[in-house]
Design an enzyme around this catalytic site. Structure first.
Site, PDB file in Angstrom:
ATOM      1  N   ARG A 154     -11.549   4.588 -10.083  1.00 42.79           N
ATOM      2  CA  ARG A 154     -10.617   5.723 -10.082  1.00 42.79           C
ATOM      3  C   ARG A 154      -9.734   5.715 -11.326  1.00 42.79           C
ATOM      4  O   ARG A 154      -9.505   6.752 -11.942  1.00 42.79           O
ATOM      5  CB  ARG A 154      -9.735   5.718  -8.824  1.00 42.79           C
ATOM      6  CG  ARG A 154     -10.504   6.009  -7.544  1.00 42.79           C
ATOM      7  CD  ARG A 154      -9.629   5.866  -6.325  1.00 42.79           C
ATOM      8  NE  ARG A 154      -9.100   4.507  -6.237  1.00 42.79           N
ATOM      9  CZ  ARG A 154      -8.054   4.146  -5.524  1.00 42.79           C
ATOM     10  NH1 ARG A 154      -7.375   5.050  -4.831  1.00 42.79           N
ATOM     11  NH2 ARG A 154      -7.650   2.897  -5.492  1.00 42.79           N
ATOM     12  N   ASN A 185     -10.941   7.418  -3.344  1.00 44.19           N
ATOM     13  CA  ASN A 185     -11.943   6.650  -2.603  1.00 44.19           C
ATOM     14  C   ASN A 185     -12.198   7.349  -1.271  1.00 44.19           C
ATOM     15  O   ASN A 185     -11.299   7.993  -0.719  1.00 44.19           O
ATOM     16  CB  ASN A 185     -11.449   5.227  -2.318  1.00 44.19           C
ATOM     17  CG  ASN A 185     -11.487   4.338  -3.542  1.00 44.19           C
ATOM     18  OD1 ASN A 185     -12.214   4.592  -4.497  1.00 44.19           O
ATOM     19  ND2 ASN A 185     -10.701   3.274  -3.511  1.00 44.19           N
TER      20      ASN A 185
END
Length: 154
Positions: A79, A97
């Site tokens: 990320r 996520n």
């Protein structure tokens, strides 16, 4: 001939000026007004005038696309790297996520930059990730960006 934007000192309360030659001075406000007229004229001809910071190739429209990346993409700073790459390309959107062990999000920006990011998501990712595949869907042309930044969503 357009004036250089070097500014001369004010004289007795007169406007600051830009020097065109050693003999002629034009007030900066007049130069800026002329620029505004030029931009207005170009837009009436259908020319697109863009603000600095959002430079796009000619004919490069804005696009939005959703994505999901599969493989070893959680616990490997995927990320964080996705956000950094998106910002580097000048894109906006988000990344998060999922409970399924994937990473998903949305990209928005000029088509060429979004295509570059899609390739990055499919092939590169973070250094410790292992990408099996990336799915892209809900692609659509947009007139304006829905986000102002690229965010990591928790």
């Amino acid at each position: 001939m357009l004036p250089e934007l070097g500014v001369c000192p004010s004289k007795g309360g007169t406007p600051r000026c830009a020097t065109v030659s050693s003999r002629c001075e034009i007030p900066v406000s007049a130069g800026l007004a002329g620029l505004g007229l030029l931009l207005a004229f170009l837009s009436t001809l259908g020319c697109s005038v863009r603000a600095p910071g959002l430079s796009m190739a000619e004919g490069d429209s804005l696009v939005s696309v959703d994505y999901e990346v599969f493989g070893k993409v959680q616990g490997v700073f995927f990320r964080k790297y996705t956000q950094a790459e998106g910002k580097k390309l000048g894109l906006v959107g988000w990344v998060r996520n999922t409970d399924r062990g994937t990473v998903q999000g949305q990209l928005q920006g000029p088509t060429s930059k979004v295509r570059h990011m899609q390739e990055w998501l499919e092939t590169k990712g973070s250094p410790k990730s292992h990408i099996e595949r990336a799915n892209f869907n809900n692609e659509k042309a947009i007139l304006k960006l829905d986000y102002s930044d690229f965010q990591i969503v928790k």
